[in-house]
Scaffold this active site. Structure first.
Site, PDB file in Angstrom:
ATOM      1  N   LYS A 172      74.719  51.086 147.991  1.00 16.48           N
ATOM      2  CA  LYS A 172      76.113  51.146 147.537  1.00 16.48           C
ATOM      3  C   LYS A 172      76.198  51.860 146.189  1.00 16.48           C
ATOM      4  CE  LYS A 172      79.922  48.105 146.257  1.00 16.48           C
ATOM      5  NZ  LYS A 172      80.470  46.763 146.242  1.00 16.48           N
TER       6      LYS A 172
ATOM      7  N   GLU B 111      64.562  49.582 143.523  1.00 18.59           N
ATOM      8  CA  GLU B 111      63.679  49.494 144.688  1.00 18.59           C
ATOM      9  C   GLU B 111      63.986  50.637 145.670  1.00 18.59           C
ATOM     10  OE1 GLU B 111      65.456  47.046 143.428  1.00 18.59           O
ATOM     11  OE2 GLU B 111      64.318  45.166 143.367  1.00 18.59           O
TER      12      GLU B 111
ATOM     13  N   GLY C  43      78.265  44.356 148.935  1.00 20.66           N
ATOM     14  CA  GLY C  43      77.010  44.734 149.603  1.00 20.66           C
ATOM     15  C   GLY C  43      76.698  43.829 150.782  1.00 20.66           C
ATOM     16  N   ARG C  44      76.857  42.508 150.592  1.00 19.31           N
ATOM     17  CA  ARG C  44      76.492  41.568 151.666  1.00 19.31           C
ATOM     18  C   ARG C  44      77.559  41.479 152.754  1.00 19.31           C
ATOM     19  NH1 ARG C  44      77.192  39.502 146.749  1.00 19.31           N
ATOM     20  NH2 ARG C  44      78.853  38.004 146.329  1.00 19.31           N
TER      21      ARG C  44
ATOM     22  N   GLU D 272      74.185  34.388 147.932  1.00 22.55           N
ATOM     23  CA  GLU D 272      74.613  35.313 146.876  1.00 22.55           C
ATOM     24  C   GLU D 272      76.114  35.138 146.621  1.00 22.55           C
ATOM     25  OE1 GLU D 272      72.507  39.336 145.937  1.00 22.55           O
ATOM     26  OE2 GLU D 272      74.308  39.895 147.019  1.00 22.55           O
TER      27      GLU D 272
ATOM     28  N   HIS E 105      58.301  23.113 166.371  1.00 25.22           N
ATOM     29  CA  HIS E 105      56.871  22.848 166.203  1.00 25.22           C
ATOM     30  C   HIS E 105      56.420  23.062 164.765  1.00 25.22           C
ATOM     31  CE1 HIS E 105      56.177  22.260 170.486  1.00 25.22           C
ATOM     32  NE2 HIS E 105      57.182  23.111 170.616  1.00 25.22           N
TER      33      HIS E 105
ATOM     34  N   LYS F 283      66.513  41.940 136.912  1.00 24.64           N
ATOM     35  CA  LYS F 283      66.407  43.413 136.989  1.00 24.64           C
ATOM     36  C   LYS F 283      66.140  43.984 135.597  1.00 24.64           C
ATOM     37  CE  LYS F 283      69.954  44.191 140.567  1.00 24.64           C
ATOM     38  NZ  LYS F 283      71.244  44.826 140.817  1.00 24.64           N
TER      39      LYS F 283
HETATM   40  O1  LIG Z   1      73.358  48.733 147.928  1.00 25.28           O
HETATM   41  P1  LIG Z   1      72.780  48.620 146.567  1.00 25.28           P
HETATM   42  O2  LIG Z   1      73.717  49.082 145.499  1.00 25.28           O
HETATM   43  O3  LIG Z   1      71.462  49.359 146.498  1.00 25.28           O
HETATM   44  O4  LIG Z   1      72.511  47.103 146.255  1.00 25.28           O
HETATM   45  C1  LIG Z   1      71.632  46.339 147.028  1.00 25.28           C
HETATM   46  C2  LIG Z   1      71.818  44.874 146.802  1.00 25.28           C
HETATM   47  O5  LIG Z   1      71.621  44.539 145.436  1.00 25.28           O
HETATM   48  C3  LIG Z   1      72.556  43.542 145.043  1.00 25.28           C
HETATM   49  O6  LIG Z   1      73.512  44.143 144.243  1.00 25.28           O
HETATM   50  C4  LIG Z   1      71.925  42.471 144.232  1.00 25.28           C
HETATM   51  O7  LIG Z   1      70.837  41.897 144.864  1.00 25.28           O
HETATM   52  C5  LIG Z   1      73.153  43.064 146.351  1.00 25.28           C
HETATM   53  O8  LIG Z   1      74.385  42.465 146.202  1.00 25.28           O
HETATM   54  C6  LIG Z   1      73.183  44.334 147.122  1.00 25.28           C
HETATM   55  O9  LIG Z   1      73.397  44.089 148.471  1.00 25.28           O
END
Ligand SMILES: O=P(O)(O)OC[C@H]1O[C@](O)(CO)[C@@H](O)[C@@H]1O
Length: 550
Positions: free
Chosen positions: A211, A217, A273-274, A359, A390, A514
């Site tokens: 987003k 990452e 995002g979620r 979240e 199990h 972060k």
């Molecule tokens: O889509 P982006 O901006 O890379 O963010 C990834 C994820 O990181 C967060 O902002 C924080 O973990 C989430 O809400 C989001 O889904």
């Protein structure tokens, strides 16, 4: 009552009435509730779309439900719901509208944010995704060397990974089985390594999903993926355009990365995002299942959106599920909520719900900025049910904790199951029904004795029962049913956040880690002296460097 000025939740008459009611019910037994009302099994059920929802095995009476609905009314759940659907900026800490419901709205609906109808933009992106997905599926879209794309690697994390990764598993039987889809999220290089090590770069498309397009990452993995591709193809940056597309709200950063914005699929800051996998973030899924099935899934979402928006409180399923969670979390001290699907295809479903729920509602400060003094979101956990039986079901049955659980199952096995495996479905579902029965009604000491158990084993073999469950049953697991299920949980989470008076749509709690990771990294790599590093972390970093031979 508005968010800022309303009375503290646990001082409202509605809350007090629920607390008193809880006292009166005491240790009410499901055995007694069922004995007193022979119609309970059939009566405590609701239907929404293709979902049959049985809530009879809960520690509730009609009065409990009435009081919970009064709490919802007093806390303005429906007013906030209407404001969300209208596009008002109910995510106050980020000053954003919350409009994942617009992602599945039909073309002719008008939903305005800042005076602009957002629905045409949603459909323009869906149409662009459709065109692209069809070109990849047909082989018309080729890689830099002219070869057909056979492998798709989605690079993203959190909401830019969990949704499509989960839905791809759920809908595997609807996918083009010739396409290989992989999902890379972890900044641990092992994730990308395992995803690409057996792939032919000439046949591989990377979908970079972020987003913000700033998530460390994802950008790190995307950069490494680009290096891998160019090395494998022995090509220059001109190869990127045929092998990289982006899903983002941030055209500038996408372009800085070197992806042509023609190959960018847009979404908007009013999609959390979620809550985003039915936006452009679902592109990998759309390629896998095809645009028609993706739209069937969106219709499933929309069906439950409309139900949540219009159904009366008595038959509103997301409202019911949200309020049941409040009943256990706030009036029974339950700390967690298990989601236990009886479908192998739902293996990533609970992991997806963890982000959606935890979240969203893992907050300790109310929308008024004041810390809450009531419990908010539960720990959500679970895996496919038969495997859980199990492993951890022992604790649910005989442990000391109250763990409300959702059981999700399907009458039919998936359509393309090998004919020889179809008979196993009844066994799977026998377990599904048996478990909620055992959890609810248990086994009394007398029943254990009647089976001839020696007296010293009677307590060990006794099941107290009274463990509450919701059963969600559908005929089959289709794209539409998946959309219905996800929308159901989205709105359940909404209801709870509204009652608790928290902002379910921000996620400030992920920021500190972060920032600190960025600070700590030079200490690992260069041995830099990071000002303000605490003694424990300093010692751990020193140990790490020693182990790395630095
Ligand atoms: O889509 P982006 O901006 O890379 O963010 C990834 C994820 O990181 C967060 O902002 C924080 O973990 C989430 O809400 C989001 O889904």
């Amino acid at each position: 009552m508005n968010a800022e000025s309303r009375t503290r939740l646990n001082q409202t008459p509605e809350w007090t009435a629920l607390a008193e009611h809880r006292e009166q019910l005491g240790e009410v037994q499901l055995r007694e509730l069922f004995a007193a009302d022979p119609g309970r099994g059939a009566g405590y059920t609701l239907e929404v779309g293709d979902l049959h929802v049985d809530y009879s095995k809960h520690l509730i009476t009609d009065e409990t439900l009435r009081l919970l609905r009064e709490l919802a009314a007093a806390t303005g759940v429906f007013g906030l719901r209407d404001a969300m659907f209208r596009g008002e900026k109910i995510n106050t800490t980020e000053d954003r509208a919350v409009l994942h419901t617009a992602l599945r709205a039909p073309r002719d609906v008008v939903i305005e944010v800042d005076g602009e109808n957002v629905v045409p933009g949603v459909h323009a992106v869906l149409d662009k995704m459709t065109g692209f997905a069809e070109r990849v599926r047909s082989g018309e879209w080729t890689g830099h060397t002219g070869r057909r794309i056979k492998n798709i690697v989605n690079v993203g994390i959190g909401g830019s990974d969990l949704g499509p990764a989960m839905a791809y598993e759920v809908l595997r039987s609807f996918t083009d089985r010739d396409l290989v889809l992989r999902f890379v999220s972890n900044v641990d290089g092992a994730d990308l390594h395992e995803a690409v090590r057996d792939l032919d770069a000439a046949e591989t498309l990377f979908i970079i999903a972020s987003k913000t397009f700033t998530t460390i990452e994802t950008i790190t993995n995307a950069t490494s993926a680009r290096d891998w591709l160019l090395t494998e193809l022995k090509a220059g940056p001109e190869a990127v355009a045929r092998h990289f597309v982006a899903l983002s709200t941030n055209a500038e950063k996408v372009s800085d990365f070197g992806i042509d914005t023609v190959n960018m699929f847009e979404f908007w800051d009013w999609v959390g995002g979620r809550y985003s996998y039915d936006s452009a973030i679902g592109l990998s899924l759309m390629i896998a299942i095809g645009p028609d099935r993706f739209r069937e899934m969106l219709d499933g979402f929309h069906l439950v959106d409309e139900h949540f928006r219009t159904a009366p409180a008595e038959s509103n399923v997301p409202l019911l599920l949200g309020l049941l969670g409040i009943w256990y979390g706030n009036f029974h001290d339950a700390q967690s909520h298990a989601v236990l699907p009886y479908s192998h295809y739902l293996s990533k479903f609970t992991a997806y719900l963890q982000q959606l729920d935890m979240e969203s509602n893992g907050k300790y400060v109310g929308r008024d900025g004041v810390p809450v003094d009531w419990q908010t979101g539960p720990v959500v956990w679970g895996t496919p049910g038969t495997n859980g039986q199990h492993a951890y079901y022992q604790l649910i049955h005989q442990g000391t904790k109250l763990i409300p659980a959702d059981f999700i199952g399907f009458a039919e096995p998936v359509a393309d199951l090998l004919p020889g495996l179809v008979a196993q479905h009844d066994l799977l579902m026998a377990n599904f029904f048996a478990q909620t029965q055992a959890l609810a009604f248990g086994k009394t000491p007398d029943e254990v004795r009647a089976e001839g158990a020696p007296e010293e084993l009677v307590p060990h073999k006794t099941f107290k029962g009274n463990h509450p469950t919701t059963t969600i049953l559908a005929k089959e697991l289709t794209p539409s049913v998946l959309g219905q299920l996800i929308a159901l949980y989205e709105h359940k989470v909404f209801v709870q956040g509204a009652v608790w008076n928290i902002d379910s749509f921000d996620q400030w709690g992920v920021e500190l880690g972060k920032v600190l990771a960025k600070k700590v990294e030079p200490a690992l790599t260069e041995g830099a002296d990071v000002p303000g590093l605490d003694a424990s972390t300093k010692a751990l970093v020193a140990k790490y460097r020693e182990l790395r031979g630095r």
